[in-house]
Design an enzyme around this catalytic site. Structure first.
Site, PDB file in Angstrom:
ATOM      1  N   ARG A   1       0.714 -54.267  51.344  1.00 16.43           N
ATOM      2  CA  ARG A   1      -0.594 -53.811  51.803  1.00 16.43           C
ATOM      3  C   ARG A   1      -0.483 -53.146  53.164  1.00 16.43           C
ATOM      4  O   ARG A   1       0.210 -53.662  54.051  1.00 16.43           O
ATOM      5  CB  ARG A   1      -1.558 -55.000  51.950  1.00 16.43           C
ATOM      6  CG  ARG A   1      -2.231 -55.414  50.674  1.00 16.43           C
ATOM      7  CD  ARG A   1      -3.202 -54.332  50.187  1.00 16.43           C
ATOM      8  NE  ARG A   1      -3.786 -54.681  48.920  1.00 16.43           N
ATOM      9  CZ  ARG A   1      -3.250 -54.431  47.728  1.00 16.43           C
ATOM     10  NH1 ARG A   1      -2.097 -53.806  47.615  1.00 16.43           N
ATOM     11  NH2 ARG A   1      -3.868 -54.788  46.630  1.00 16.43           N
TER      12      ARG A   1
ATOM     13  N   GLU B   1      -6.457 -45.707  53.164  1.00 14.25           N
ATOM     14  CA  GLU B   1      -5.990 -44.964  51.985  1.00 14.25           C
ATOM     15  C   GLU B   1      -7.148 -44.144  51.429  1.00 14.25           C
ATOM     16  O   GLU B   1      -8.165 -44.731  51.078  1.00 14.25           O
ATOM     17  CB  GLU B   1      -5.440 -45.934  50.950  1.00 14.25           C
ATOM     18  CG  GLU B   1      -4.184 -46.627  51.457  1.00 14.25           C
ATOM     19  CD  GLU B   1      -3.515 -47.539  50.435  1.00 14.25           C
ATOM     20  OE1 GLU B   1      -3.934 -47.560  49.261  1.00 14.25           O
ATOM     21  OE2 GLU B   1      -2.570 -48.220  50.820  1.00 14.25           O
TER      22      GLU B   1
ATOM     23  N   HIS C   1       0.617 -45.185  47.360  1.00 13.81           N
ATOM     24  CA  HIS C   1       0.233 -46.438  46.682  1.00 13.81           C
ATOM     25  C   HIS C   1       0.565 -46.375  45.179  1.00 13.81           C
ATOM     26  O   HIS C   1      -0.305 -46.514  44.321  1.00 13.81           O
ATOM     27  CB  HIS C   1      -1.257 -46.742  46.894  1.00 13.81           C
ATOM     28  CG  HIS C   1      -1.596 -48.194  46.730  1.00 13.81           C
ATOM     29  ND1 HIS C   1      -2.544 -48.836  47.476  1.00 13.81           N
ATOM     30  CD2 HIS C   1      -1.099 -49.143  45.902  1.00 13.81           C
ATOM     31  CE1 HIS C   1      -2.640 -50.105  47.111  1.00 13.81           C
ATOM     32  NE2 HIS C   1      -1.761 -50.319  46.143  1.00 13.81           N
TER      33      HIS C   1
HETATM   34  P1  NAD Z   1       1.710 -63.620  45.329  1.00 15.84           P
HETATM   35  O1  NAD Z   1       0.403 -64.264  45.636  1.00 15.84           O
HETATM   36  O2  NAD Z   1       2.418 -63.990  44.080  1.00 15.84           O
HETATM   37  O3  NAD Z   1       2.724 -63.839  46.548  1.00 15.84           O
HETATM   38  C1  NAD Z   1       2.349 -63.730  47.878  1.00 15.84           C
HETATM   39  C2  NAD Z   1       3.138 -64.786  48.628  1.00 15.84           C
HETATM   40  O4  NAD Z   1       2.952 -64.581  50.019  1.00 15.84           O
HETATM   41  C3  NAD Z   1       2.693 -66.226  48.325  1.00 15.84           C
HETATM   42  O5  NAD Z   1       3.781 -66.961  47.805  1.00 15.84           O
HETATM   43  C4  NAD Z   1       2.235 -66.761  49.675  1.00 15.84           C
HETATM   44  O6  NAD Z   1       2.549 -68.130  49.879  1.00 15.84           O
HETATM   45  C5  NAD Z   1       3.027 -65.868  50.624  1.00 15.84           C
HETATM   46  N1  NAD Z   1       2.498 -65.816  51.975  1.00 15.84           N
HETATM   47  C6  NAD Z   1       1.209 -65.871  52.395  1.00 15.84           C
HETATM   48  N2  NAD Z   1       1.156 -65.783  53.742  1.00 15.84           N
HETATM   49  C7  NAD Z   1       2.435 -65.647  54.166  1.00 15.84           C
HETATM   50  C8  NAD Z   1       3.044 -65.505  55.451  1.00 15.84           C
HETATM   51  N3  NAD Z   1       2.306 -65.463  56.569  1.00 15.84           N
HETATM   52  N4  NAD Z   1       4.393 -65.386  55.517  1.00 15.84           N
HETATM   53  C9  NAD Z   1       5.151 -65.416  54.397  1.00 15.84           C
HETATM   54  N5  NAD Z   1       4.632 -65.577  53.164  1.00 15.84           N
HETATM   55  C10 NAD Z   1       3.294 -65.686  53.054  1.00 15.84           C
HETATM   56  O7  NAD Z   1       1.427 -62.055  45.386  1.00 15.84           O
HETATM   57  P2  NAD Z   1       2.288 -60.915  44.686  1.00 15.84           P
HETATM   58  O8  NAD Z   1       1.758 -60.668  43.326  1.00 15.84           O
HETATM   59  O9  NAD Z   1       3.728 -61.222  44.887  1.00 15.84           O
HETATM   60  O10 NAD Z   1       1.870 -59.662  45.578  1.00 15.84           O
HETATM   61  C11 NAD Z   1       2.375 -59.550  46.908  1.00 15.84           C
HETATM   62  C12 NAD Z   1       1.666 -58.402  47.634  1.00 15.84           C
HETATM   63  O11 NAD Z   1       1.942 -57.177  46.971  1.00 15.84           O
HETATM   64  C13 NAD Z   1       0.142 -58.489  47.692  1.00 15.84           C
HETATM   65  O12 NAD Z   1      -0.291 -57.990  48.941  1.00 15.84           O
HETATM   66  C14 NAD Z   1      -0.317 -57.549  46.600  1.00 15.84           C
HETATM   67  O13 NAD Z   1      -1.617 -57.104  46.763  1.00 15.84           O
HETATM   68  C15 NAD Z   1       0.730 -56.457  46.757  1.00 15.84           C
HETATM   69  N6  NAD Z   1       0.912 -55.592  45.598  1.00 15.84           N
HETATM   70  C16 NAD Z   1       1.013 -54.265  45.839  1.00 15.84           C
HETATM   71  C17 NAD Z   1       1.223 -53.404  44.770  1.00 15.84           C
HETATM   72  C18 NAD Z   1       1.316 -51.926  45.010  1.00 15.84           C
HETATM   73  O14 NAD Z   1       0.848 -51.161  44.189  1.00 15.84           O
HETATM   74  N7  NAD Z   1       1.920 -51.490  46.091  1.00 15.84           N
HETATM   75  C19 NAD Z   1       1.317 -53.916  43.467  1.00 15.84           C
HETATM   76  C20 NAD Z   1       1.239 -55.285  43.275  1.00 15.84           C
HETATM   77  C21 NAD Z   1       1.048 -56.129  44.357  1.00 15.84           C
HETATM   78  C1  MLT Z   2      -2.441 -54.372  43.410  1.00 21.23           C
HETATM   79  O1  MLT Z   2      -2.792 -55.126  44.326  1.00 21.23           O
HETATM   80  O2  MLT Z   2      -2.451 -54.732  42.227  1.00 21.23           O
HETATM   81  C2  MLT Z   2      -1.929 -53.032  43.746  1.00 21.23           C
HETATM   82  O3  MLT Z   2      -2.262 -52.605  44.989  1.00 21.23           O
HETATM   83  C3  MLT Z   2      -1.984 -52.021  42.682  1.00 21.23           C
HETATM   84  C4  MLT Z   2      -3.275 -51.319  42.411  1.00 21.23           C
HETATM   85  O4  MLT Z   2      -4.335 -51.947  42.372  1.00 21.23           O
HETATM   86  O5  MLT Z   2      -3.230 -50.126  42.184  1.00 21.23           O
END
Ligand code: NAD
Ligand code: MLT
Length: 317
Positions: A236, A265, A285
């Protein structure tokens, strides 16, 4: 599955066709309207029982306050940071997402950024397209034997780890919710956040954007990183302080950054200096932008809505 009464759903961001198909098949009325302003969405939301978004729509308190009929807001994706969940709770509106549907795609995209940073793939391509043959400018580094620092060992973080381990990287990781023995079983050395940041040759963040994680990587923590560190954010915008990152790139301390997400964004005017930095590679993104992930999250959110509307147990709440 029976849905009682007419249910109307608005899809306000691009989603795979299967989302509307599943809803329509269950008898739900679906409208798809994109790029609505806050005022436009606040004006029409009163006609809907459900709203489906991705990252493009910011569901503000103003919109939720105007949503007299709304029962549910669904994110066809992971984060719900673009939805005012407090306002939704006050209004009795359920918020759902589809955690897991895009995990592999986000992890693969993170790895693509790590590998492209290591070998200057994007810069080399841009140079070739400018009719140049500049082999000396693009000396890279191997991943083998390098230390990957992972902040956040949730779904995406762990998938990134296993893929980078296949390249021979050592992994140190920090996640307050992930037990140390579970870390060790995955050959991740559990360390503090500060040590993770300090020891990484490649540092990648996979945490949600919360008050506690905003600017997790900032000028102070960047000063503790190894000279030549490469940093990736496919989680993010806002987790890494963009101004501090640009300063660390300009000083030469940070060797490169791979960014999929931004504080605003599309990015605001002041963010383009970072994006245009020659050692920054970026994507708009795209972490979840694969046919597979979009199919999965679109189908999952639609099925969750149908379950809710037909009084069945719901998941992803
Ligand atoms: P998840 O909830 O499975 O994992 C997140 C982890 O972060 C958890 O295990 C939590 O305990 C940990 N966490 C929280 N605070 C923390 C801190 N201060 N230090 C270290 N760890 C901490 O989430 P996920 O599905 O693995 O997604 C991770 C991130 O990726 C999210 O921000 C999500 O929105 C983002 N994401 C982005 C895209 C994209 O398109 N770029 C796609 C999917 C997910
Ligand atoms: C997500 O949090 O799932 C990602 O940012 C991907 C998206 O919504 O496009």
């Amino acid at each position: 599955m029976t849905i009682s009464g007419e249910k109307r759903v608005l899809i306000s961001d691009p989603t795979d066709k299967i989302c509307a198909d599943v809803l329509i098949q269950a008898g739900v009325h679906v409208d798809q309207k994109q790029k609505l302003s806050e005022a436009e969405l606040a004006e029409i939301i009163k006609d809907y029982d459900g709203l489906i978004v991705r990252s493009g729509t910011t569901v503000t308190a103003t919109i939720i306050e105007a949503a007299h009929r709304l029962k549910v807001i669904g994110r066809a994706g992971t984060g719900v940071d673009n939805i005012d969940c407090d306002a939704a709770t006050r209004k009795g509106v359920m918020v759902m997402n589809t955690p897991g549907g895009n995990t592999i795609s986000a992890a693969e995209h993170t790895c693509a950024l790590i590998m492209s940073l290591a070998r200057n793939v994007a810069q080399g391509d841009a140079s070739m397209k400018a009719h140049k043959w500049e082999r000396k400018n693009f000396m890279g580094v191997e991943l083998m034997g390098k230390t990957l620092g992972v902040l956040g060992l949730g779904r995406v973080g762990r998938e990134v780890v296993s893929r980078c381990q296949a390249f021979g990287m050592k992994v140190v990781g920090y996640d307050p919710m992930f037990p140390e023995d579970a870390s060790r079983k995955l050959a991740i050395e559990p360390v503090s956040a500060a040590e993770c940041i300090r020891r990484a040759d490649f540092l990648t963040v996979h945490v949600p954007l919360l008050d506690e994680t905003r600017n997790l990587i900032n000028a102070d923590s960047l000063a503790t990183t190894k000279p030549g560190v490469r940093i990736v954010n496919c989680a993010r915008g806002g987790i890494i302080d963009e101004a501090a990152l640009l300063a660390a790139l300009e000083s030469g301390h940070v060797a490169g950054a791979g960014l999929d997400v931004f504080e605003s964004e599309p990015p605001a005017e002041h963010e383009w200096a970072l994006i245009k930095h020659p050692r920054v590679i970026s994507t708009p993104h795209l972490g979840a932008s694969t046919e597979e992930a979009q199919g999965k999250v679109a189908q999952e959110i639609a099925e969750q809505f149908v379950n809710l509307f037909s009084g069945k147990t719901v998941s992803g709440v």
